[in-house]
Design a protein around this motif. Structure first.
Motif, short mmCIF file in Angstrom:
data_model
loop_
_atom_site.label_atom_id
_atom_site.label_comp_id
_atom_site.label_asym_id
_atom_site.label_seq_id
_atom_site.Cartn_x
_atom_site.Cartn_y
_atom_site.Cartn_z
N LYS A 13 0.82 -1.21 0.00
CA LYS A 13 0.00 0.00 0.00
C LYS A 13 0.86 1.26 0.00
O LYS A 13 1.90 1.32 0.65
CB LYS A 13 -0.91 0.02 1.23
CG LYS A 13 -1.92 -1.11 1.25
CD LYS A 13 -2.81 -1.00 2.48
CE LYS A 13 -3.94 -1.99 2.42
NZ LYS A 13 -4.90 -1.76 3.52
N GLY A 15 0.84 5.31 0.92
CA GLY A 15 0.14 6.24 1.81
C GLY A 15 0.16 7.67 1.30
O GLY A 15 1.05 8.08 0.56
N TYR A 23 -3.77 4.77 3.59
CA TYR A 23 -3.05 3.84 2.71
C TYR A 23 -4.01 3.22 1.70
O TYR A 23 -5.10 2.78 2.06
CB TYR A 23 -2.38 2.74 3.53
CG TYR A 23 -1.24 3.27 4.37
CD1 TYR A 23 0.04 3.39 3.84
CD2 TYR A 23 -1.45 3.67 5.69
CE1 TYR A 23 1.08 3.89 4.60
CE2 TYR A 23 -0.41 4.17 6.46
CZ TYR A 23 0.85 4.28 5.91
OH TYR A 23 1.88 4.77 6.66
N ASN A 93 5.18 7.15 1.84
CA ASN A 93 4.71 6.36 2.98
C ASN A 93 4.21 5.03 2.43
O ASN A 93 3.40 5.00 1.50
CB ASN A 93 3.57 7.08 3.70
CG ASN A 93 4.03 8.37 4.33
OD1 ASN A 93 4.96 8.38 5.12
ND2 ASN A 93 3.40 9.47 3.97
N GLN A 95 3.18 0.67 3.23
CA GLN A 95 2.73 -0.33 4.19
C GLN A 95 2.60 -1.67 3.47
O GLN A 95 2.10 -1.72 2.34
CB GLN A 95 1.38 0.10 4.76
CG GLN A 95 0.90 -0.69 5.94
CD GLN A 95 -0.38 -0.07 6.50
OE1 GLN A 95 -1.43 -0.18 5.88
NE2 GLN A 95 -0.27 0.55 7.65
N VAL A 97 0.86 -5.32 4.13
CA VAL A 97 -0.06 -6.07 4.97
C VAL A 97 0.07 -7.54 4.55
O VAL A 97 -0.31 -7.90 3.43
CB VAL A 97 -1.52 -5.59 4.81
CG1 VAL A 97 -2.45 -6.40 5.69
CG2 VAL A 97 -1.62 -4.10 5.12
N ILE A 105 1.73 -6.33 9.90
CA ILE A 105 1.76 -5.11 9.08
C ILE A 105 3.09 -4.41 9.31
O ILE A 105 3.49 -4.16 10.46
CB ILE A 105 0.60 -4.17 9.43
CG1 ILE A 105 -0.74 -4.88 9.20
CG2 ILE A 105 0.69 -2.87 8.64
CD1 ILE A 105 -1.95 -4.12 9.68
N THR A 107 5.00 -0.91 8.42
CA THR A 107 4.76 0.46 7.97
C THR A 107 6.09 1.20 8.01
O THR A 107 6.82 1.11 9.00
CB THR A 107 3.73 1.15 8.89
OG1 THR A 107 2.52 0.36 8.91
CG2 THR A 107 3.40 2.54 8.41
N TRP A 139 6.22 -2.39 13.18
CA TRP A 139 5.56 -3.69 13.00
C TRP A 139 4.35 -3.76 13.92
O TRP A 139 4.45 -3.47 15.10
CB TRP A 139 6.52 -4.82 13.36
CG TRP A 139 7.70 -4.93 12.43
CD1 TRP A 139 8.92 -4.35 12.59
CD2 TRP A 139 7.78 -5.67 11.22
NE1 TRP A 139 9.74 -4.68 11.55
CE2 TRP A 139 9.06 -5.50 10.69
CE3 TRP A 139 6.88 -6.47 10.52
CZ2 TRP A 139 9.48 -6.09 9.50
CZ3 TRP A 139 7.28 -7.06 9.33
CH2 TRP A 139 8.58 -6.86 8.83
#
Length: 140
Positions: A13, A15, A23, A93, A95, A97, A105, A107, A139
């Protein structure tokens, strides 16, 4: 019986730069590689070291690089933003998942360091990119 989880359903993802960060999934990701955290080793062996063994302490840590491959979707805003971030040098930014349960996750922020496209007569158009992580990974 194993407790392993399949990667199918994992998401990469991008952000926003707004607060709070929102995100959005990058379309049709085929694979995600990374992050891979490492730490420097600092040799602190001295004349006082005993037993004939070297001694080390941990130095700076490095979040590494994340690489993805995706089906190229020409109109996908996230793919275009990531492509353009190479030239602009913008920080993004990100991420990941993972598809385990409960979800893991990761990030982080990073710089997109490469973006490439590939064409093969027996395959779809693909995009690949690498992101250099800057700073710590969170995390959850």
């Amino acid at each position: 019986m194993t407790a392993a989880a399949a990667g199918l359903g994992s998401e990469f993802k991008l952000g926003t730069n707004a607060s709070p960060i929102v995100y959005t999934k990058v379309a049709e990701v085929l694979s995600i590689s990374g992050p891979e955290i490492s730490a420097e080793e600092i040799d602190v062996t001295s004349l006082d070291s005993t037993g004939g063994f070297k001694e080390y302490i941990t130095g700076l840590k490095d979040g590494g690089t994340v690489s993805i491959e995706a089906n190229w979707i020409k109109g996908n805003a996230q793919q275009i933003t990531m492509r353009d971030a190479v030239a602009s040098g913008a920080t993004v930014n990100l991420q990941i998942v993972f598809a385990d349960s409960p979800q893991t996750i990761a990030t982080f922020i990073g710089k997109v360091t490469s973006f490439g496209m590939g064409a093969d007569p027996s395959s779809q158009l693909k995009a690949s990119l690498s992101v250099r992580i800057s700073g710590a990974i969170t995390w959850t």
